[in-house]
Design an enzyme around this catalytic site. Structure first.
Site, PDB file in Angstrom:
ATOM      1  NE  ARG A 136      -3.653  -2.412  -0.027  1.00  0.00           N
ATOM      2  CZ  ARG A 136      -3.360  -3.540  -0.694  1.00  0.00           C
ATOM      3  NH1 ARG A 136      -2.237  -3.601  -1.426  1.00  0.00           N
ATOM      4  NH2 ARG A 136      -4.153  -4.580  -0.651  1.00  0.00           N
ATOM      5  CB  SER A 172     -10.003  -2.608   2.970  1.00  0.00           C
ATOM      6  OG  SER A 172      -9.237  -3.121   4.023  1.00  0.00           O
ATOM      7  CD  GLU A 200      -6.088  -0.723   2.170  1.00  0.00           C
ATOM      8  OE1 GLU A 200      -6.900  -0.795   1.233  1.00  0.00           O
ATOM      9  OE2 GLU A 200      -5.627  -1.721   2.744  1.00  0.00           O
TER      10      GLU A 200
END
Length: 312
Positions: A172, A222, A292
């Site tokens: 990420r 998410s 995230e």
């Protein structure tokens, strides 16, 4: 062309004034942008970047706003949303997509041409630019595994091309998260495959996603990065937080790794819920749970306080 009640002209382009970003975020939350532009060409992006630099105006760039929370105070200066730049070009060996193209559409175009490698992205709702920026991934695949190169515009107005190796990808993360470079387009290097088999795999992944994720509610996808050796959803469940509500935001009953907007939630509700989950999960599992989702913008002048938030 999008129309706003209040508009002005910036760098020769129509720009919305005090436009609520809740109209564009997947959470349906977020305060106003002082100025909001939807450039349709690379040249228009360059003109807007030049304007921001010359006028010393803060500049914020947004893709599809799917894995994003904009605080209720909104965003000062000039905000650019790139979704009007959505060209997808398929070649014999891959696909090149403009930053605002949906990564879903890019995967579909590749698959229809018998090109394999983007199947994992069939259900990711973000833009190509956003997917490159955060090295998006799902079901065992990541952008880093198939990206060949990315064309960017620096905040100083310089065009650059980075190879995948230069993007310094990790989980990420990408190099441009630290530079602020604006993704203009990305080229993916793919391999030959059977179009029917590729479509079948993407359909199967989408069915799994629909069965497991709360797609029936607005959400930012998410919320937390997966810590090494742990899964976020089960940790939140074991902490007894599934179904917890702050304001109009809820830890999803379908998948505890998601926060959903069930009743006119605000961005403050979302941020409070993130802090609430961190405060309860981290000490129980000795895990530094990190978002995230990207959180940007200003705090509201008079934030609401909900009894559901207890940081202790």
């Amino acid at each position: 062309m999008m129309v706003s009640v209040a508009t002005k002209t910036v760098a020769g382009l129509p720009v919305m004034v005090d436009e609520p970003l809740s109209n564009y975020t997947f959470t349906k939350t977020g305060g106003p942008a002082d100025m909001l532009a939807f450039p349709e060409t690379v040249e228009q992006v360059h003109a807007l970047v030049d304007y921001a630099q010359i006028e010393k105006v803060p500049l914020t760039v947004i893709g599809n706003a799917s894995n994003l929370i904009v605080r209720d105070g909104g965003i000062r200066g000039l905000t650019i949303i790139l979704t009007a730049m959505h060209e997808i070009r398929v070649t014999a060996t891959g696909v090149t997509a403009s930053a605002g193209a949906r990564i879903i559409d890019t995967a579909d175009a590749a698959g229809a041409a018998g090109l394999s490698g983007l199947e994992f992205a069939a259900g990711i709702p973000g833009s190509v630019g956003g997917a490159v920026f955060m090295n998006a991934g799902a079901y065992g695949g990541e952008v880093s595994e198939c990206l060949a190169s990315v064309d960017v515009l620096t905040r100083d107005g310089e065009f650059k091309t980075y190879t995948a190796a230069q993007m310094d990808f990790s989980y990420r993360h990408s190099y441009i998260q630290g530079t602020g470079d604006i993704v203009l387009s990305a080229t993916f290097d793919l391999r030959p495959g059977d179009a029917t088999a590729i479509r079948a795999e993407m359909d199967e992944l989408n069915a799994r996603r629909a069965a497991r994720q709360p797609l029936e509610y607005p959400s930012c996808g998410s919320v937390f990065k997966r810590p090494k050796g742990h899964f976020v959803g089960p940790m939140i469940q074991q902490a007894g937080l599934q179904g917890h509500v702050i304001g109009g935001a809820q830890v999803s009953r379908k998948h505890a790794g998601f926060i959903v907007n069930i009743n006119h939630a605000t961005a403050t509700d979302y941020v409070d819920m993130i802090h609430f989950v961190q405060a309860h999960v981290d000490p129980m599992f000795h895990v530094d749970l990190q978002p995230e989702v990207r959180i940007i913008g200003e705090e509201p002048a008079h934030p609401e306080h909900h009894t559901g938030y207890d940081p202790e």
